[in-house]
Design an enzyme around this catalytic site. Structure first.
Site, PDB file in Angstrom:
ATOM      1  N   ASP A 190      27.526  38.396  47.091  1.00 15.23           N
ATOM      2  CA  ASP A 190      27.742  38.692  45.689  1.00 15.23           C
ATOM      3  C   ASP A 190      26.366  38.858  44.883  1.00 15.23           C
ATOM      4  OD1 ASP A 190      28.335  38.542  42.737  1.00 15.23           O
ATOM      5  OD2 ASP A 190      30.148  37.230  43.277  1.00 15.23           O
TER       6      ASP A 190
ATOM      7  N   SER B  60      35.574  35.450  37.966  1.00 13.48           N
ATOM      8  CA  SER B  60      34.089  35.752  37.487  1.00 13.48           C
ATOM      9  C   SER B  60      34.034  35.000  35.909  1.00 13.48           C
ATOM     10  CB  SER B  60      34.011  37.224  37.408  1.00 13.48           C
ATOM     11  OG  SER B  60      32.490  37.438  37.037  1.00 13.48           O
TER      12      SER B  60
ATOM     13  N   HIS C 186      31.835  40.679  45.157  1.00  9.38           N
ATOM     14  CA  HIS C 186      32.406  40.322  43.972  1.00  9.38           C
ATOM     15  C   HIS C 186      33.647  41.049  43.373  1.00  9.38           C
ATOM     16  CE1 HIS C 186      31.596  37.807  40.105  1.00  9.38           C
ATOM     17  NE2 HIS C 186      31.906  38.949  39.430  1.00  9.38           N
TER      18      HIS C 186
END
Length: 279
Positions: free
Chosen positions: A224, A148, A257
């Protein structure tokens, strides 16, 4: 440079340690973790850096990343820094995506952030020197990965330092802070409103401006919730295709995620890096 050992634990035929030091770059104490596989006396091992995402510390991947068995198998040191400076004197913001836990791996130039938020210099210079001094690390064989915000950090740091990193990968990276709300908020706050100053911290912009790495690997989950608005993986795919940058970008069906996703594909990433860090 002195180093304090917080803890060490035996795991997967190696040593998982957590360490503390006073950083000259951030002007604060910093904590990081290092896994060192068993090795022959005097041997130097390649290093894989892992940069974590928003709200995280070194502990998230250390406790949930499931990297140690693969690192022991392939003989790779795994280093996990923090995501920002910490401490009572460090400025912060009430939101989760700015301030502590959200350093974005930049050197801030705007007050009140400029004094402490120097994560680019910390990751690119200070911490590598410390690791080289205290661990059996072959600094001629380094790879970098991240998740991320940390995927953003891994991509941009590798693209700015292609002679230092033989391999770069990412899980669910923020590929273009110039084109997402997280990036707009963070880079405006840390660097100011001149978007030209942001290009050094945008993987797509760096590739457009001529930066290259030998190859890159990205895994992104199709489930995600941040994909369309914040991560925008398609922008990286387009930038790489247009520039002729070799890239393997894998859209992983039904993955989200979380560290359930990261830990699933972490062994493949470690093996991918290890292949490029041999010799």
């Amino acid at each position: 440079m002195s180093l304090e050992t917080i803890s060490t634990n035996r795991s997967h035929g190696g040593t998982q340690g957590v360490y503390h030091h006073d950083s000259a770059e951030t002007g604060t104490p910093m904590t990081f973790s290092v896994f060192v596989p068993d090795h022959e006396p005097g041997a130097k091992l390649p290093v894989l850096w892992y940069l974590s995402g928003l709200t995280c510390t070194h502990a998230n991947v250390t406790e949930k990343g499931e990297f140690r068995a693969a690192c022991a198998q392939h003989g790779v040191i795994f280093v996990a820094p923090d995501t920002s400076p910490r401490g009572d004197d460090v400025p912060d913001d009430e939101s989760y995506d700015f301030g502590k836990g959200a350093g974005f791996y930049v050197d801030a130039t705007r007050d009140p952030w400029a004094q402490h938020f120097r994560m680019r210099s910390y990751i690119e210079a200070e911490l590598p020197a410390l690791v080289a001094q205290h661990f059996p690390a072959d600094m001629a064989r380094q790879g970098i990965t991240g998740h991320s915000m940390g995927g953003h950090g891994a991509l941009t740091i590798a693209l700015r330092n292609p002679d230092r990193f033989r391999s770069v990968s990412a899980f669910s990276p923020i590929v273009s802070p110039l084109n997402c709300p997280w990036g707009d908020k963070a880079l405006t706050g840390y660097l100011g409103k001149d978007r030209a100053d942001w290009r050094a911290y945008d993987a797509c912009a760096l590739i457009e401006d001529g930066a290259r790495v030998p190859a890159l690997l990205v895994d992104q989950g199709t489930a995600d919730g941040f994909l369309e608005e914040q991560l925008r993986t398609s922008l990286l795919a387009a930038a790489c295709e247009k520039a002729g940058q070799a890239a393997t970008i894998r859209m992983q069906e039904r993955y989200d995620h979380s560290y359930y996703f990261i830990s699933t594909f972490m062994p493949e990433h470690v093996a991918w890096h290890a292949e490029r860090l041999r010799g």
